[in-house]
Design a protein around this motif. Structure first.
Motif, short mmCIF file in Angstrom:
data_model
loop_
_atom_site.label_atom_id
_atom_site.label_comp_id
_atom_site.label_asym_id
_atom_site.label_seq_id
_atom_site.Cartn_x
_atom_site.Cartn_y
_atom_site.Cartn_z
N ASN A 38 37.90 6.36 70.22
CA ASN A 38 38.40 7.26 69.71
C ASN A 38 39.49 8.25 69.94
O ASN A 38 38.76 8.92 70.33
N TYR A 39 40.55 8.51 70.14
CA TYR A 39 41.72 8.29 70.59
C TYR A 39 42.01 9.53 70.08
O TYR A 39 42.66 10.32 70.72
N GLU A 40 41.79 9.62 68.52
CA GLU A 40 41.84 11.04 68.14
C GLU A 40 41.22 11.65 68.87
O GLU A 40 41.66 13.59 68.84
N PHE A 41 40.11 11.81 68.38
CA PHE A 41 39.03 13.24 69.15
C PHE A 41 39.35 13.43 71.19
O PHE A 41 39.33 14.91 70.60
N VAL A 42 40.34 12.60 71.49
CA VAL A 42 40.32 12.59 73.16
C VAL A 42 41.59 13.65 72.74
O VAL A 42 41.97 14.00 73.29
N ARG A 43 42.32 13.03 71.87
CA ARG A 43 43.78 13.57 71.37
C ARG A 43 43.60 15.46 71.86
O ARG A 43 44.37 16.29 71.56
N GLY A 44 42.84 15.28 70.36
CA GLY A 44 42.22 16.86 70.11
C GLY A 44 41.54 17.65 70.87
O GLY A 44 41.92 18.86 71.62
N THR A 45 40.91 17.25 71.76
CA THR A 45 40.31 17.37 72.65
C THR A 45 40.89 18.23 73.74
O THR A 45 40.97 19.22 74.28
N LEU A 46 42.00 17.56 74.17
CA LEU A 46 43.27 17.25 74.94
C LEU A 46 43.54 18.00 74.82
O LEU A 46 44.83 18.73 75.40
N GLY A 47 44.67 18.29 73.43
CA GLY A 47 45.58 19.37 73.16
C GLY A 47 46.37 18.43 73.13
O GLY A 47 48.24 18.79 72.87
N HIS A 48 47.01 16.90 73.46
CA HIS A 48 48.11 16.08 73.28
C HIS A 48 48.93 16.37 71.60
O HIS A 48 48.19 16.56 70.94
N SER A 50 50.49 14.32 70.54
CA SER A 50 51.10 12.69 69.92
C SER A 50 50.21 12.15 70.78
O SER A 50 48.90 11.88 71.88
N LEU A 51 49.79 10.98 69.45
CA LEU A 51 48.10 10.00 69.65
C LEU A 51 48.54 9.37 70.88
O LEU A 51 47.85 8.86 71.82
N LYS A 52 50.63 9.09 71.06
CA LYS A 52 50.95 8.11 72.32
C LYS A 52 51.10 8.74 73.99
O LYS A 52 50.39 8.03 74.00
N THR A 53 50.13 9.92 73.87
CA THR A 53 50.18 10.50 75.33
C THR A 53 48.91 9.66 75.66
O THR A 53 48.48 10.09 76.50
N THR A 54 48.25 10.04 74.36
CA THR A 54 46.94 10.02 75.08
C THR A 54 46.78 8.76 75.19
O THR A 54 45.99 8.14 76.25
N THR A 55 47.06 7.18 73.72
CA THR A 55 46.95 6.11 74.87
C THR A 55 47.17 6.02 75.73
O THR A 55 46.38 5.25 76.40
#
Length: 82
Positions: A38-48, A50-55
């Motif tokens: 669930n990288y989208e959840f992580v992305r939103g939580t961390l404020g990235h 781009s999803l690419k940054t998170t993954t």
């Protein structure tokens, strides 16, 4: 700076010097342990932005959880509980 205040408070209370950025990593680990992939959840939580940054940074964190879940599947199969 607020982040230094947090770092100082944690150090005073625990003796550990934990930077606020480490809390971000901990949040990602907790999310992916509970919800692998669930990288989208992580992305939103961390404020990235781009999803690419998170993954890029967190793609391998849920490997242990995936291995645990597979082990549970094997155990269930061997117990005949499918």
């Amino acid at each position: 700076m607020f982040s230094e205040q947090i770092t100082s408070a944690v150090e005073k209370a625990t003796g550990l010097r934990v930077r606020t950025h480490q809390f971000r990593h901990a949040a990602a680990v907790l999310i992916l342990k509970r919800e692998p992939g669930n990288y989208e959840f992580v992305r939103g939580t961390l404020g990235h932005k781009s999803l690419k940054t998170t993954t890029k940074f967190y793609i391998g964190l849920e490997s242990f959880t995936a291995t645990e879940r597979f082990g549970e599947m094997v155990d269930t199969h061997l117990d005949g509980e499918e």
